[in-house]
Motif scaffolding. Sequence first.
Motif, PDB file in Angstrom:
ATOM      1  N   GLN A 254       0.827  -1.200   0.000  1.00 50.07           N
ATOM      2  CA  GLN A 254       0.000   0.000   0.000  1.00 50.07           C
ATOM      3  C   GLN A 254       0.870   1.263   0.000  1.00 50.07           C
ATOM      4  OE1 GLN A 254      -3.222  -0.129  -0.445  1.00 50.07           O
ATOM      5  NE2 GLN A 254      -3.382   2.102  -0.428  1.00 50.07           N
ATOM      6  N   ILE A 255       1.923   1.258   0.789  1.00 50.17           N
ATOM      7  CA  ILE A 255       2.785   2.448   0.834  1.00 50.17           C
ATOM      8  C   ILE A 255       3.488   2.638  -0.505  1.00 50.17           C
ATOM      9  CG2 ILE A 255       4.656   3.620   2.048  1.00 50.17           C
ATOM     10  CD1 ILE A 255       4.039   1.839   4.481  1.00 50.17           C
TER      11      ILE A 255
ATOM     12  N   LEU B 101       0.373   2.903   8.029  1.00 52.29           N
ATOM     13  CA  LEU B 101      -0.089   3.728   6.923  1.00 52.29           C
ATOM     14  C   LEU B 101      -0.319   5.180   7.296  1.00 52.29           C
ATOM     15  CD1 LEU B 101      -2.150   0.931   5.376  1.00 52.29           C
ATOM     16  CD2 LEU B 101      -0.336   2.178   4.220  1.00 52.29           C
ATOM     17  N   CYS B 102      -0.145   5.520   8.560  1.00 56.05           N
ATOM     18  CA  CYS B 102      -0.231   6.924   8.956  1.00 56.05           C
ATOM     19  C   CYS B 102       1.166   7.498   8.898  1.00 56.05           C
ATOM     20  CB  CYS B 102      -0.802   7.078  10.352  1.00 56.05           C
ATOM     21  SG  CYS B 102      -2.583   7.169  10.371  1.00 56.05           S
TER      22      CYS B 102
ATOM     23  N   GLY C  85      -9.819   2.548   2.220  1.00 51.12           N
ATOM     24  CA  GLY C  85      -9.147   1.970   1.050  1.00 51.12           C
ATOM     25  C   GLY C  85      -7.655   1.833   1.238  1.00 51.12           C
ATOM     26  N   ARG C  86      -7.190   2.001   2.463  1.00 53.70           N
ATOM     27  CA  ARG C  86      -5.763   1.913   2.723  1.00 53.70           C
ATOM     28  C   ARG C  86      -5.462   0.941   3.864  1.00 53.70           C
ATOM     29  NH1 ARG C  86      -3.692   6.480   4.792  1.00 53.70           N
ATOM     30  NH2 ARG C  86      -1.682   6.082   3.815  1.00 53.70           N
ATOM     31  N   CYS C  87      -6.395   0.874   4.816  1.00 53.87           N
ATOM     32  CA  CYS C  87      -6.178   0.019   5.978  1.00 53.87           C
ATOM     33  C   CYS C  87      -6.003  -1.424   5.521  1.00 53.87           C
ATOM     34  CB  CYS C  87      -7.363   0.119   6.917  1.00 53.87           C
ATOM     35  SG  CYS C  87      -7.290  -1.064   8.271  1.00 53.87           S
ATOM     36  N   ILE C  88      -5.009  -2.086   6.093  1.00 54.51           N
ATOM     37  CA  ILE C  88      -4.751  -3.454   5.681  1.00 54.51           C
ATOM     38  C   ILE C  88      -5.055  -4.422   6.844  1.00 54.51           C
ATOM     39  CG2 ILE C  88      -3.208  -3.114   3.728  1.00 54.51           C
ATOM     40  CD1 ILE C  88      -1.940  -3.487   7.262  1.00 54.51           C
TER      41      ILE C  88
END
Lengths: 279, 345, 328, 141
Positions: free
Chosen positions: C96-97, C230-231, C268-271
Amino acid sequence: MTKNPYQPMLATVIAIKEEVGGNRAIKTFKLEFQDEKVKENFNFLPGQTIMISLFGIGESMFAISSSPTEKRYIEVSVMKLGKVTNALHEMSVGDTVGARGPYGNHFDIEGWKKKNLLFIGGGIGQAPLRSLLNYCLDNRNEYDNLEVIYGARTSEDICFKEKFDEMQKQQDVDVHLSIDVQEEGWNHFVGFVPANLQRLNPSPENTIAITCGPPIMIKFVIQNLLELGFKENQIYTTLEMRMKCGIGICGRCNIGNVYVCKDGPVFSYDQLKDLEGDM
Amino acid sequence: MENLVLSKEKLPEMLTEIASKYALFGPIEENGFTSFKHINNSQEINLDYLLTRISPKSLIFQQTETLFTFNKGKEVKVNTPKTDEAKRVIFGIRPCDARGYSILDPVFEGKKEGDYKDPFYTKKRNRSTLIGLSCNKPDLNCFCTSFDDSPASAKNVDILFTDIGEKYFVDIVTEKGKELIENLSKLFSKASEENREVREKVEQDAINAITRHMNTEGVVKKLDKMFNHDLWQKTAMRCVGCGICTFLCPTCHCFDMQDEAILKEGARIRVWDSCMYPEYTMHASGHNPRPARMNRVRNRIYHKFSYFPKNDKIFACTGCGRCIDYCPVNIDIIDIIAKVKEAKT
Amino acid sequence: MVDLKNLIEITKKIISREDVKYIVGYKKGTYGFQIMPAFAYTPEDAEEFIYSPLCSKNLAVYTILEEKLPLKRGEEEDKRKIGVVVKGCDSRAVVQIIQEKGLKREDLVLIGIPCRGVIEPKKIEKMFPNQTDLIEVIENDNSEYIINIGGKTHKVPKNELLSDVCKSCEFPNPPLYDVLLGEEVEITETEEFSKINELDEKPTEDKWEYWKEHFERCIRCYACREACPLCYCKECMADTLNPQWIRRSVNLSENTAWNIMRAYHLAGRCISCGECERVCPVNIPLMELNKKIERDVKKMFDYTSGLDEEEKPLFGMFKPDDPEDFIL
Amino acid sequence: MEEFEPNIIGFLCNWCSYAGADLAGTSRIQYPPNVKIIKVMCSGRINPMYVVNALQQGADGVLIGGCHPGDCHYSRGNYLARRRIAVMKRLLEYIGIEPERVRMTWVSAAEGRKFAEVVEEVTEDIKKIGPMKKIRRENVW
């Protein structure tokens, strides 16, 4: 209730002087306390700081840049940089601000009598030095030789410019200006302040050197002063840190176990060199 | 020191009595953990807890506090905020947390004549009577004994309760404590020598049950030589900078001050802040004296084990173990101090 | 099952490469069931590496925690790669990153571990409280955890200790890796979104009552943000002063705004690594918010985060026929 | 008791919805005055946190207006907004904020009448559910 140290007194902006324009704008604000008693009795010494509040915006700590010999008002010189200073630069004469202080320690104006004083300033770092310099000028015969080494990025960025000109001409003060990069029509030194200091090679004899400016400048100025033979207790600087409470509680302005807000901002290199901390 | 006993079934009555005259705070369990809350009904109280998740510093040094209010615009006015004038009783505070207050006192109340006093802290502190509760079964990460303290220490409370089976053994420590109990004397009876022996045994058992220890001898001097040691970088590598350690700590006192306002009025408030955040020290110019996690982790340890002892002659750690319990990456302050002791300089 | 010898050997081999700065893995903690992230700079450091069902921490966070400090004069930037031991969700975080251009694939070496689920630290510490000595946990083939405490062996059914997020994990195998340790794990049936659906069907007021209680408790320490891989915004909206999106004071209004902001920014980013919920000091069920968004996003846009580095971010693209039943 | 008059913040895109609202005005179509309009260049410019912030600061509802799909002046802003608001709206509902409070509409520059109707509908709906109290700032210090 015991006195609330967080609560500011009200002050009116009575004059604003634009020192430097452009991106790194600097203005000097003349403030007068609204309370008649406070106005009469507000005392401070050169080097001390004051917390200026803009209600609804926030608070910032500034060095008082006027001399204590000037009564009934104080001045702060402020560079437009963050939230509070941006809002402060929008202020006009007659507006109200909050002020609390004075805070911190001060320059040793008594102990330095009959000595030569060497002021080494860079950029807005001249503000706290201005207070001391003006005090010395008002008590000119108490002090021996006065010398100013001051540098800014460009000739546009030099603050208190007229005052420098005036001092040089009338008041027996040696002023050495510098800018970082050559400009047309500039006939003083070009280069950084520490380099200018090295070039001028002032004598450490009976002299106190006081420096303020960006952290990196202070570092090299001190290094050069030591090379010139200044002793550690002959070198003074005034520091800045992010501050919130101003009274040593909120915890952010520490360098080692010393809080800049209440134990500083004035430090001799003697004290500073033993202080291990993040600056 | 006067010693009494209170039989356990009389506790609710005592609390109800107290609640009728004072604002009573005590540990309440909610959502799987306890925290100190205002108590209306003595049934709510949960004494089966070890440590509250958030330390009771929040009762005296509130997370959000209004410092003053103001009117802005044409007519600027600054007003002193309304403050809580109620006399308080904090029931069930653990000796280590009570010690946290004693550590914070010099910070907020000043050390000498002429020092600034924080009126918000001072006021709440002076109006609070602390009824401590000894720990009979210390937790895994408890190490209060490392600071010359004990799970049944009465040093920092006004009254101390110790569970001795059917009864509570009650130490009345201060005048303030005496005053509180005075009107309730009918509930208490004199402590017998036997009671005292049980209390002593309970305390000793609790002390023996503490398995982790921190050796702080010579740490201040050692830290003076370790500012540039690579221990800090090594520790900071795994720190994620979450700040839980500082938020839960009973002695962390850093705060931020911000203005909140609507069109014509507003207030300056203060809220807990944490030295583990980069914004904490960031200058407006972009310069940051503590730019890396290494600087921040180091500052936290130094503040507790070097700066505090130098300024206030006390370690800013109570041995409650919260920072160890809740650190997501196992940054263990006992381990760090042990490493400091071992480190070569 | 991860072969420990294999893990150490591979780590050693990778760290011996000249283009690798360090490798992040796990090692034993200081007490009880604690595991700590470990950094191997040399092959010797790699000896300490372990892997067990206790290794819950998402190490992908360390890829973005690398602080780029101003270089000193004459200093050159260390451009060597960072190695990370990644489970399924950790690898998805990295994907994601990379997708968001926060990292470059070539700056990373990923040691993939097919994950059979991790133990929730809170659960095991509750089941076996006050453990001072370090304790190892092994998973056997019967979906049980074997826990050896003071010479006594406990067998605990896996489901009792498994992290809640793992129970509904769809991607236990790392989608992106350089080396994979062991066989891929078969995906079992999941109880995904059951909790979300349950609350979703309740009346509005009940939902608010539920969340109000949780948000009131928030102490705004922002640990959820800091622990989240992701933050990684340079400056968080919650910290900006000009404009100040949310006030710093701790009350229901601001706490709610913060929690909405945090959850929404992970849309849409949290995994689903569950790190936010794991670190929350006041037990707010943060994953329920994340899962709710995950479900909506899947339903509405048929989008799943962290699977393909080439995919575009959810809010950076659209389909002309996206659902618009809510539009007037 | 006085009837509850909701405050509704309308974020309208410059090219369609705002022009639509303008048309409603110039055509002298009557519609409730409860909507306070903030003009933005494009519905894609609306940070979904605007919605939360508006609700915090005293709005009882938020109306977002953009161009019809395919008509966006910047070709794709409204499509992006549609996604974002769809997710935010559902998140807010999940937390327990009434779905009526966050609305989105497509109004073209020619649809003055539609704009008036939408505002009427939104205002009516919010009147029914009453003032927003859940996450409003108290501003009491």
